[in-house]
Design a protein around this motif. Structure first.
Motif, PDB file in Angstrom:
ATOM      1  N   ALA A 128       0.814  -1.212   0.000  1.00 13.26           N
ATOM      2  CA  ALA A 128       0.000   0.000   0.000  1.00 13.26           C
ATOM      3  C   ALA A 128       0.850   1.267   0.000  1.00 13.26           C
ATOM      4  O   ALA A 128       0.463   2.285  -0.575  1.00 13.26           O
ATOM      5  N   GLN A 129       2.024   1.216   0.640  1.00  7.39           N
ATOM      6  CA  GLN A 129       2.828   2.423   0.806  1.00  7.39           C
ATOM      7  C   GLN A 129       3.923   2.574  -0.235  1.00  7.39           C
ATOM      8  O   GLN A 129       4.630   3.584  -0.233  1.00  7.39           O
ATOM      9  N   SER A 130       4.088   1.585  -1.079  1.00  6.80           N
ATOM     10  CA  SER A 130       5.138   1.687  -2.096  1.00  6.80           C
ATOM     11  C   SER A 130       4.845   2.874  -3.011  1.00  6.80           C
ATOM     12  O   SER A 130       3.709   3.173  -3.342  1.00  6.80           O
ATOM     13  N   THR A 131       5.893   3.589  -3.380  1.00  5.68           N
ATOM     14  CA  THR A 131       5.744   4.727  -4.278  1.00  5.68           C
ATOM     15  C   THR A 131       5.374   4.216  -5.659  1.00  5.68           C
ATOM     16  O   THR A 131       6.126   3.468  -6.279  1.00  5.68           O
ATOM     17  N   GLU A 132       4.223   4.613  -6.113  1.00  4.61           N
ATOM     18  CA  GLU A 132       3.698   4.085  -7.367  1.00  4.61           C
ATOM     19  C   GLU A 132       3.829   5.087  -8.507  1.00  4.61           C
ATOM     20  O   GLU A 132       3.489   6.261  -8.366  1.00  4.61           O
ATOM     21  N   GLU A 133       4.332   4.606  -9.633  1.00  2.00           N
ATOM     22  CA  GLU A 133       4.183   5.343 -10.876  1.00  2.00           C
ATOM     23  C   GLU A 133       2.812   4.984 -11.420  1.00  2.00           C
ATOM     24  O   GLU A 133       2.403   3.818 -11.366  1.00  2.00           O
ATOM     25  N   THR A 134       2.100   5.953 -11.920  1.00  6.92           N
ATOM     26  CA  THR A 134       0.742   5.691 -12.387  1.00  6.92           C
ATOM     27  C   THR A 134       0.494   6.286 -13.769  1.00  6.92           C
ATOM     28  O   THR A 134       1.159   7.250 -14.175  1.00  6.92           O
ATOM     29  N   ILE A 135      -0.464   5.692 -14.461  1.00  9.10           N
ATOM     30  CA  ILE A 135      -1.014   6.252 -15.698  1.00  9.10           C
ATOM     31  C   ILE A 135      -2.519   6.257 -15.524  1.00  9.10           C
ATOM     32  O   ILE A 135      -3.105   5.215 -15.198  1.00  9.10           O
ATOM     33  N   SER A 136      -3.147   7.403 -15.708  1.00 13.14           N
ATOM     34  CA  SER A 136      -4.590   7.512 -15.523  1.00 13.14           C
ATOM     35  C   SER A 136      -5.284   7.762 -16.855  1.00 13.14           C
ATOM     36  O   SER A 136      -4.766   8.474 -17.721  1.00 13.14           O
ATOM     37  N   PHE A 137      -6.461   7.159 -16.990  1.00 14.13           N
ATOM     38  CA  PHE A 137      -7.313   7.431 -18.149  1.00 14.13           C
ATOM     39  C   PHE A 137      -8.762   7.238 -17.709  1.00 14.13           C
ATOM     40  O   PHE A 137      -9.116   6.227 -17.131  1.00 14.13           O
ATOM     41  N   GLY A 138      -9.573   8.264 -17.938  1.00 13.01           N
ATOM     42  CA  GLY A 138     -10.958   8.204 -17.502  1.00 13.01           C
ATOM     43  C   GLY A 138     -11.048   7.943 -16.010  1.00 13.01           C
ATOM     44  O   GLY A 138     -10.399   8.617 -15.199  1.00 13.01           O
ATOM     45  N   GLU A 139     -11.844   6.935 -15.641  1.00 16.64           N
ATOM     46  CA  GLU A 139     -11.995   6.556 -14.235  1.00 16.64           C
ATOM     47  C   GLU A 139     -10.904   5.604 -13.763  1.00 16.64           C
ATOM     48  O   GLU A 139     -10.892   5.197 -12.604  1.00 16.64           O
ATOM     49  N   ASN A 145       4.044  -0.007 -10.625  1.00 19.56           N
ATOM     50  CA  ASN A 145       4.916  -0.810  -9.763  1.00 19.56           C
ATOM     51  C   ASN A 145       4.228  -2.081  -9.289  1.00 19.56           C
ATOM     52  O   ASN A 145       4.855  -3.134  -9.155  1.00 19.56           O
ATOM     53  N   SER A 146       2.939  -1.982  -9.023  1.00 22.72           N
ATOM     54  CA  SER A 146       2.178  -3.130  -8.518  1.00 22.72           C
ATOM     55  C   SER A 146       1.569  -3.968  -9.636  1.00 22.72           C
ATOM     56  O   SER A 146       1.039  -5.046  -9.368  1.00 22.72           O
ATOM     57  N   CYS A 147       1.615  -3.465 -10.884  1.00 22.67           N
ATOM     58  CA  CYS A 147       0.991  -4.159 -12.017  1.00 22.67           C
ATOM     59  C   CYS A 147      -0.499  -4.383 -11.753  1.00 22.67           C
ATOM     60  O   CYS A 147      -1.012  -5.506 -11.869  1.00 22.67           O
ATOM     61  N   VAL A 148      -1.175  -3.301 -11.366  1.00 23.37           N
ATOM     62  CA  VAL A 148      -2.586  -3.365 -10.999  1.00 23.37           C
ATOM     63  C   VAL A 148      -3.355  -2.286 -11.748  1.00 23.37           C
ATOM     64  O   VAL A 148      -2.856  -1.178 -11.956  1.00 23.37           O
ATOM     65  N   LEU A 149      -4.584  -2.618 -12.149  1.00 26.61           N
ATOM     66  CA  LEU A 149      -5.497  -1.642 -12.738  1.00 26.61           C
ATOM     67  C   LEU A 149      -6.620  -1.392 -11.750  1.00 26.61           C
ATOM     68  O   LEU A 149      -7.221  -2.333 -11.233  1.00 26.61           O
ATOM     69  N   LYS A 150      -6.915  -0.112 -11.476  1.00 29.57           N
ATOM     70  CA  LYS A 150      -7.997   0.235 -10.568  1.00 29.57           C
ATOM     71  C   LYS A 150      -9.002   1.147 -11.259  1.00 29.57           C
ATOM     72  O   LYS A 150      -8.637   1.995 -12.069  1.00 29.57           O
ATOM     73  N   LYS A 151     -10.266   0.945 -10.909  1.00 30.65           N
ATOM     74  CA  LYS A 151     -11.333   1.864 -11.301  1.00 30.65           C
ATOM     75  C   LYS A 151     -11.804   2.501 -10.010  1.00 30.65           C
ATOM     76  O   LYS A 151     -12.501   1.884  -9.216  1.00 30.65           O
ATOM     77  N   GLY A 152     -11.364   3.728  -9.763  1.00 30.98           N
ATOM     78  CA  GLY A 152     -11.566   4.321  -8.447  1.00 30.98           C
ATOM     79  C   GLY A 152     -10.728   3.563  -7.437  1.00 30.98           C
ATOM     80  O   GLY A 152      -9.514   3.457  -7.570  1.00 30.98           O
ATOM     81  N   THR A 153     -11.378   2.984  -6.427  1.00 26.39           N
ATOM     82  CA  THR A 153     -10.661   2.168  -5.436  1.00 26.39           C
ATOM     83  C   THR A 153     -10.786   0.675  -5.709  1.00 26.39           C
ATOM     84  O   THR A 153     -10.198  -0.139  -5.002  1.00 26.39           O
ATOM     85  N   GLU A 154     -11.549   0.317  -6.739  1.00 21.99           N
ATOM     86  CA  GLU A 154     -11.795  -1.097  -7.049  1.00 21.99           C
ATOM     87  C   GLU A 154     -10.704  -1.657  -7.961  1.00 21.99           C
ATOM     88  O   GLU A 154     -10.373  -1.067  -8.992  1.00 21.99           O
ATOM     89  N   LYS A 155     -10.118  -2.793  -7.557  1.00 20.82           N
ATOM     90  CA  LYS A 155      -9.137  -3.460  -8.409  1.00 20.82           C
ATOM     91  C   LYS A 155      -9.842  -4.236  -9.509  1.00 20.82           C
ATOM     92  O   LYS A 155     -10.772  -4.995  -9.247  1.00 20.82           O
TER      93      LYS A 155
END
Length: 230
Positions: A128-139, A145-155
């Motif tokens: 949860a605390q790892s510094t994340e690089e992110t790419i955002s599009f729409g919601e 870093n985590s190799c995760v896609l989220k829609k809001g707070t939902e994985k």
């Protein structure tokens, strides 16, 4: 740390140990699902279950813990998970093998339930605390870093290959990308079954597009390939 949205698979064939672990985790507001064999856990993962962490015994009936690890790490249809091995096997070769296959941590039995919970919480906190690089599009937000896609707070559950295709598209936005270019960069080979690209594009569209027939993000560039629109 707020544990209320955390979810752990407990794969342990000894019922008394499994119930003890689940009890202690529940006291820390961590949700659990218990499995007494690895086959049932694999089915749940293939059906879209996406736990934050898997606690895994090695000596299981049927499919062993090592076999489970190898299977889910190689299956493109199963989202990748943080995995902690909990086992009575303490030989160096077993520990090395488990970590090399993909486990994050190896804990030997007997164990203190409270210490085990603390280690699980530490693992979840690191994620949860790892510094994340992110790419955002729409919601949506891609946590690189985590190799995760989220829609809001939902994985959003993605297989390894689905995630890799999405990441490549998102890192090359608003430009035409041919199937050949996507295939060579994601599959890391020059020759192969290029039709696999279309299959994974279709899967991603079903997961992120409101209407897969009128795409907002992954658009077809007719005769050329695909364009990821941000």
């Amino acid at each position: 740390m707020n544990n209320e949205d955390k979810f752990v698979f407990v794969i342990e064939d000894e019922e008394s140990i499994s119930k003890l672990i689940c009890l202690y985790l529940s006291k820390s507001n961590i949700k659990t699902q218990a499995f007494y064999n690895a086959e049932e856990a694999v089915k749940e993962l293939k059906n879209g279950a996406n736990p934050d962490l898997i606690l895994l015994d090695l000596n299981l009936p049927g499919m062993s813990g090592f076999e489970f690890l190898e299977k889910i790490k190689k299956d493109d249809n199963i989202p990748q998970q943080s995995i902690m091995i909990l086992s009575a096997r303490d030989a160096d070769e077993d520990i090395i093998k488990g970590l090399n296959i993909g486990a994050n941590e190896f804990i030997t039995k007997p164990f203190s339930p409270s210490v085990l919970v603390a280690r699980i919480q530490a693992n979840l906190r690191r994620d949860a605390q790892s510094t994340e690089e992110t790419i955002s599009f729409g919601e949506y937000t891609i946590l690189l870093n985590s190799c995760v896609l989220k829609k809001g707070t939902e994985k959003i559950p993605l297989s390894t290959k689905e995630y890799e295709v999405l990441e490549f598209l998102a890192k090359n936005p608003n430009m035409s990308l041919s199937p050949e270019k996507i295939y060579s960069n994601v599959w890391k080979v020059q020759y192969g079954d290029i039709t696999a690209v279309a299959v994974y594009i279709q899967r991603l569209r079903k997961k992120i597009e409101k209407n897969p027939n009128e795409c907002e993000y992954i658009k077809t560039d007719f005769g050329k390939g695909y364009i990821f629109c941000i």
